[in-house]
Structure formats: structure tokens, C-alpha cells
Design an enzyme around this catalytic site. Structure first.
Site, PDB file in Angstrom:
ATOM      1  N   ARG A  27       0.204  -0.922   6.438  1.00  0.00           N
ATOM      2  CA  ARG A  27       0.024  -0.847   4.979  1.00  0.00           C
ATOM      3  C   ARG A  27      -1.398  -0.411   4.653  1.00  0.00           C
ATOM      4  O   ARG A  27      -1.612   0.426   3.766  1.00  0.00           O
ATOM      5  CB  ARG A  27       0.326  -2.204   4.340  1.00  0.00           C
ATOM      6  CG  ARG A  27       1.769  -2.639   4.469  1.00  0.00           C
ATOM      7  CD  ARG A  27       2.010  -4.004   3.838  1.00  0.00           C
ATOM      8  NE  ARG A  27       1.873  -3.948   2.387  1.00  0.00           N
ATOM      9  CZ  ARG A  27       1.886  -5.029   1.612  1.00  0.00           C
ATOM     10  NH1 ARG A  27       1.991  -6.249   2.146  1.00  0.00           N
ATOM     11  NH2 ARG A  27       1.771  -4.916   0.295  1.00  0.00           N
ATOM     12  N   CYS A  59      -5.445  -9.020  -0.432  1.00  0.00           N
ATOM     13  CA  CYS A  59      -4.206  -8.659   0.266  1.00  0.00           C
ATOM     14  C   CYS A  59      -3.403  -7.767  -0.666  1.00  0.00           C
ATOM     15  O   CYS A  59      -3.946  -6.838  -1.255  1.00  0.00           O
ATOM     16  CB  CYS A  59      -3.429  -9.928   0.639  1.00  0.00           C
ATOM     17  SG  CYS A  59      -3.096 -11.023  -0.762  1.00  0.00           S
TER      18      CYS A  59
END
Length: 278
Positions: free
Chosen positions: A177, A235
């Protein structure tokens, strides 16, 4: 008090001021809680109790913090008082809502807050007592705070820190990611320019339990080149970032700043640069 408690220790805790929170998430999770949970645990909902989801994630991200007065009311409804010893668990090794709940409770001013190592699954393996159905509890007096007591970074503050080089920004998402190979949750793949990637999964051993404090300390000192100060952790939406904050605290470091909006906010905000490594 260590922020991590092992099942063997948990089983010996006195119950007088103990509050256990089940912070699991997922489809029909409340029914799962009713079907089976650690005896005495009260259910706390990520989306309803640990966040206040707005209309536009470009301003606040997918899991903005709730109003602190609303959170205080929830704590009162759950019977949590100033002298409570709170133990939180989930079924994702603390990487989901348990660490977020721990961070919020610490930011609210509670001293005795711990995450159960290995969570729901480890509790089962270690023969912790389970129950089902609703748990009875009485309300406590309302505790009032005007502000969160731990450091929180806004998008603008994080951007200024990166420009000035004053802080190390850590992205704890999985490497694929961060690199921008694909994005399963948010709208755009990639990462904040200048952020480094230390996936939260590196806080755990092969069994899904937290690494020992001394191992975590050595690991992070090496990764951060001996400079564990002035950290900003993020995050996808400010939830799993708390797992790394928890790990850093477990390792003996100070509690770093949390960028709550995280990638879900940055990637949606118009005009913000997006970096990739593909």
C-alpha cells in the site's frame, strides 16, 4: 504499568476495579460479541464509540476522533471511573480497535490501560474464561476533560514538519500500500512524500504476539537510526497507527504524535502530492 498484558497475568487480576473492553470489528460483530466474549467484557464499537465519522473523509479521514465530551459520556455509561483498570482486546492482535481504544483512554488521562497480548484468539488458547449475552454494569460518574492529553498532528502540522525536517513521519500500512502497488480501502494508492514505511506487522512475532520490549527497542533504534524522538505515526485512518504507538511505548519510548486523518485524509485532500515506489 506495561501497556501490554499477557493472558497469564490477566487471569490473576483482581476484579474490583477491572473493566474489560471487547473492541472487535467486522460484520455482525455485536452478535459475535453476544455469542462469545471474555467473561465480564463490555462491547465498544470502533465506528460509533471510538470515532465520529463525518461526511467527507478529506477533512478528518475515515475515523476522526469523537468529540471528547461524547467519549466521556460513553465511558460513564460503561461504568468506567478514574480508578478503573482497563484491559482491551480485539481479534487482530491489537492492530484494529484495541490499540485505538488504548490510545484514546490514555489520551483521556487514564493510567491503568492495557491491551491483551494476542487478543481473543490467545485468550482462548490460554483458557481465559469466556461468557455470552449482555453483561450487567452500573454507570459511573461523568469524568470531564476539555482536550485530549496526548499529541495529535493535523494534516497541516504534519506537512510543516516534513518541510522543515523536524520530525520523522512513519506510515505503518503494509508495504504494497505504501509503495502504491494497490489500495484496497482508500481511493488512491501511494504514500505521503517524505514518510517512511515500517509496517505495524513488524511489531509482532510469528505467533501474532507483541515482540518483547527489548527486541522492539533494538528494532526501532536501528530503523530510526538512533533517533526515536519527534515521531508522527499514521496509517490508513488513524486506527492501526495506534498499534505502533503502543509498541513504541511498550519498548520504553515516549508516546509519539498521532496523525488521525492519515492516508484517508491526505489522499483525498485536493492538491496534496502523492508518492509511489513502483
Amino acid at each position: 504499568m506495561s501497556p501490554i498484558i499477557y493472558p497469564s497475568e490477566f487471569k490473576t487480576l483482581p476484579t474490583g476495579n477491572l473493566v474489560i473492553l471487547d473492541a472487535r470489528v467486522g460484520k455482525d460483530i455485536y452478535q459475535s460479541y453476544l455469542n462469545r466474549h471474555i467473561k465480564g467484557a463490555k462491547f465498544i464499537d470502533l465506528d460509533k464509540d471510538l470515532a465520529e465519522i463525518g461526511e467527507d473523509a478529506a477533512f478528518g479521514g475515515r475515523h476522526p476522533l469523537p468529540d471528547i465530551e461524547k467519549f466521556a459520556q460513553k465511558l460513564s455509561e460503561m461504568g468506567i471511573s478514574e480508578n478503573s483498570h482497563i484491559v482491551v482486546y480485539d481479534d487482530k492482535n491489537g492492530a484494529n480497535a484495541a490499540a485505538r481504544a488504548w490510545w484514546m483512554l490514555k489520551a483521556f488521562g487514564f493510567e491503568k490501560v492495557q491491551v491483551l497480548d494476542g487478543g481473543f484468539q490467545n485468550a482462548e488458547k490460554q483458557n481465559v474464561e469466556f461468557s455470552y449475552g449482555e453483561e450487567a454494569f452500573e454507570k459511573s460518574d461523568l469524568i470531564k476533560h476539555e482536550n485530549w492529553l496526548l499529541s495529535i498532528s493535523t494534516l497541516e502540522e504534519l506537512e510543516n514538519e516534513l518541510i522543515n525536517g523536524n520530525s520523522t513521519v512513519i506510515d505503518v500500512r503494509d508495504a504494497y500500500r505504501y509503495k502504491g502497488e494497490s489500495e484496497p480501502i482508500d481511493l488512491v494508492a501511494g504514500h505521503i512524500p517524505g514518510a517512511i514505511n515500517i509496517p505495524f506487522s513488524e511489531n509482532l512475532d510469528e505467533n501474532g504476539n507483541f515482540l518483547a520490549p527489548e527486541i522492539l527497542k533494538e528494532k526501532y533504534l536501528k530503523l530510526l537510526e538512533g533517533k526515536p524522538e519527534n515521531l508522527i505515526i499514521h496509517c490508513g485512518s488513524g486506527v492501526t497507527a495506534c498499534h505502533t504507538i503502543l509498541a513504541l511505548h511498550h519498548a520504553g519510548f515516549g508516546i509519539p504524535s498521532l496523525y488521525v486523518g492519515s492516508w484517508s485524509e491526505w489522499s483525498r485532500r485536493e492538491g496534496k502530492e502523492i508518492a509511489k515506489e513502483i
